[in-house]
Write an enzyme that holds these catalytic residues in place. Structure first.
Site, mmCIF file in Angstrom:
data_model
loop_
_atom_site.group_PDB
_atom_site.id
_atom_site.type_symbol
_atom_site.label_atom_id
_atom_site.label_comp_id
_atom_site.label_asym_id
_atom_site.label_seq_id
_atom_site.Cartn_x
_atom_site.Cartn_y
_atom_site.Cartn_z
ATOM 1 N N HIS A 15 0.821 -1.208 0.000
ATOM 2 C CA HIS A 15 0.000 0.000 0.000
ATOM 3 C C HIS A 15 0.856 1.260 0.000
ATOM 4 O O HIS A 15 0.461 2.278 -0.580
ATOM 5 C CB HIS A 15 -0.943 -0.006 1.198
ATOM 6 C CG HIS A 15 -2.073 -0.974 1.054
ATOM 7 N ND1 HIS A 15 -2.857 -1.371 2.117
ATOM 8 C CD2 HIS A 15 -2.543 -1.652 -0.030
ATOM 9 C CE1 HIS A 15 -3.774 -2.228 1.691
ATOM 10 N NE2 HIS A 15 -3.591 -2.421 0.394
ATOM 11 N N HIS A 23 -4.104 -6.116 -10.520
ATOM 12 C CA HIS A 23 -2.799 -5.514 -10.226
ATOM 13 C C HIS A 23 -1.775 -5.873 -11.304
ATOM 14 O O HIS A 23 -1.029 -5.004 -11.780
ATOM 15 C CB HIS A 23 -2.287 -5.983 -8.864
ATOM 16 C CG HIS A 23 -3.061 -5.474 -7.697
ATOM 17 N ND1 HIS A 23 -2.928 -4.187 -7.218
ATOM 18 C CD2 HIS A 23 -3.972 -6.078 -6.900
ATOM 19 C CE1 HIS A 23 -3.726 -4.027 -6.176
ATOM 20 N NE2 HIS A 23 -4.371 -5.155 -5.959
#
Length: 407
Positions: A251, A383
């Site tokens: 993150h 992703h």
């Protein structure tokens, strides 16, 4: 140094990998309810049912593939849009359920900001791609987010509600708000309404500039309803897939990239966006990459930088690649090219599954796929797919917006 992205062979490799990922995701097509959870070989797992976030991510990827001119992608995107407008949407209270079982019965009726962020992202990308019903879905998702999740007074979003919107969860989270930044930027590209870019900036300012920066770029993920840090959240479930304890390295990298996208959305962006993006990137690399004696990014860190969960998640290296590509393009600094090459080599060696398809979603600390773990199967290509596209696109608020400018 000649960039890899300037070399025809590398560009062709990225394109081929993107097509391979889209082909794998296509097998998730559930006849009625959206997109299924796939096992390691790409077969649907009926016991997992249909999750809204997976349906949204496949729809988003399919919309991007359609923008690139990939035959068959439009049908995937349209299937996802129908599911989001139909069985996954609550006909009584509005908003989107978290999950259905394999028969289409509601399995989780909670209304989560995380799910709604991806509904908005999928609808926005499909709107840019010109898919029927996409703009209506975007407007509906935006209305629910504005009414139920957005806190104008704080400039960030609540976490979740019960099905009838009577009680909101006494928790606030960085993960859902990070994905709302991505979704808001996509909504800005799809609608031209600057309020979405301004909201993305407000969220980013709090989590990165107000929370992470004073902690030397260590970002706590969990907060009380009045936005106080809960440092010991999930100490008994440290490898949680969405709310792990401590600092989530991936993150930090994802925020670094998103700050550059926020900058691209603003006519007069503040200088801290790029400065903080570079600082977040550097901190994630220094503290998360190969810090336990084995190549790869650890999943989480304690607040003193000690590795907590040493598993290697595919989405983390994918976000690292994307961040290096975006920051390299933005700054021209050759350091980012070094990391871009390093992490593609790592991903290709350990994560890319050329036998059964897609990427291994998780590796243990010895870089082997574990028999169990945080993730089962291969439910997600989002992703990895974005890591193949961002290096080839101009900087823009969103991927769909970037593709629209080069299409």
């Amino acid at each position: 140094m000649t960039l890899w992205t300037a070399r025809a062979a590398h560009r062709a490799w990225l394109d081929a990998e993107a097509r391979r990922l889209v082909d794998f995701a296509a097998a998730a097509d559930h006849p009625e309810h959206g997109f299924a959870w796939l096992d390691g070989s790409g077969a649907p797992l009926p016991e997992q049912g249909v999750h809204t976030w997976i349906t949204c991510r496949v729809t988003h990827v399919a919309a991007l593939a359609h923008l690139e001119g990939i035959p068959g992608a439009s049908a995937l995107a349209d299937h996802g849009l129908r599911a989001l407008a139909g069985p996954l949407r609550d006909p009584e209270h509005d908003g989107w359920f978290t999950a259905l079982d394999s028969r289409g019965t509601v399995a989780d009726s909670r209304k989560e900001a995380y799910q709604h962020a991806f509904v908005l992202l999928a609808a926005a990308s499909a709107t840019v791609a010109g898919r029927p019903g996409a703009r209506e879905l975007l407007d509906a998702a935006a209305a629910v987010i504005e009414q139920r999740f957005w806190e104008e007074e704080t400039g960030r979003c609540r976490e979740s509600w019960d099905a009838a919107w009577h009680a909101d969860e006494p928790y606030r989270g960085a993960n859902s708000n990070m994905h709302l930044v991505e979704a808001f930027l996509a909504a800005f590209d799809a609608t031209g309404d600057r309020v979405w870019a301004e909201r993305a900036l407000r969220i980013a300012h709090f989590f990165v500039h107000e929370v992470a920066a004073p902690r030397d770029w260590r970002l706590p993920e969990h907060f009380t309803p009045d936005w106080q840090v809960v440092a010991d959240y999930n100490t008994d479930d440290r490898a949680h897939p969405f709310r792990p304890y401590g600092v989530t390295v991936g993150h930090v990298l994802e925020w670094a990239r998103l700050l550059v996208h926020v900058e691209a959305a603003l006519p007069d962006p503040p200088s801290w966006l790029l400065a903080d993006a570079e600082a977040m990137f550097a901190a994630a690399v220094a503290r998360g990459w190969s810090v336990d004696g084995t190549e790869g990014f650890v999943y989480t860190l304690d607040y003193d930088d000690t590795p907590v969960v040493r598993s290697r998640m595919h989405w983390v290296v994918a976000e690292a690649i994307s961040a290096a590509a975006v920051l390299g393009q933005r700054t021209g600094d050759e350091r980012y090219e070094h990391w871009y090459r390093t992490w593609w080599d790592h991903a290709a060696t350990y994560f890319v599954d050329t036998v059964q398809g897609s990427w291994h979603h998780e590796l243990d600390p010895t870089l082997a796929p574990p028999p169990g773990g945080t993730w089962s199967g291969k439910p997600d290509v989002y992703h990895a797919y974005q890591a193949t596209r961002l290096p080839l696109l101009p900087l823009a608020p969103s991927l769909a917006g970037a593709l629209a400018t080069v299409g």
